[in-house]
Design an enzyme around this catalytic site. Sequence first.
Site: not given
Length: 258
Positions: A36, A54, A146
């Site tokens: 965020d 972004h 992962l």
Amino acid sequence: MAANQGRGPLYRLYASRLRRHLTPEVVPHHVAMMIDGNRRWARQAGYPTPAEGHRAGAAKMHEFLRWCDELGIRVVSLYLLSHDNLAKRDSRELADLLEIIAELAETLASEPGWRVQHVGRAAQLPEDLTRVLSKAQESTAGNTGLHVNLAVGYGGRGEIVDAVRSIIAAHHEHGGTLEELAESLTPEQIGEHLYTGGQADPDLVIRTSGEQRLSDFLLWQSAHSEFYFVEALGPDLREVDFLRAIRDFASRDRRFGS
């Protein structure tokens, strides 16, 4: 810029000391990250549009995943685009964000051993992005390293609705009655039909930028999760911030609802 701070010898020494105290038995298995503050970061940095924020946030998420992998965390869920974002974001910003997410998915799919999975409603996304996410998921399906969940077009309430619909449809297909379903329905059954079915719930949920809310992210799965909130904006997140979050998690007495 703030994102480049914290790279001197004292920083590296402190990060090394933090890592030494994080033994495998105290590291969470599954970490969920709510990135965020990208738009605020871009505005403070003087960029004319949020796109650079972004993009910086996506780069930070790739770096974050490497930190997790190096520490032995097995599953990471990234909240990249909510269902609400699809309806409320400016069309130009949304187009840039969708492109950045597609680039991130392709990059993560090229990481050796990593497994990428899309969680969210694909039907609500543009076909080009859906195609990229599907390819990333299919090409990494056999990997055992992962496990990265990319929450794109995601909403926690919608996920629960989809899970219940799936259970009802399966029950109806086998000729069961609504009364039988009502009597047999369990939380475990709902969990199996979520987008993350078969995965362990997140042990730790991290959110950047100082905001302290879930924003419809993994509502069901985070029922017993620990939460950690970081003041830094997404692109400014440092490895020591992450390590402190893991250290804080390791020090907590998890009560699982009590």
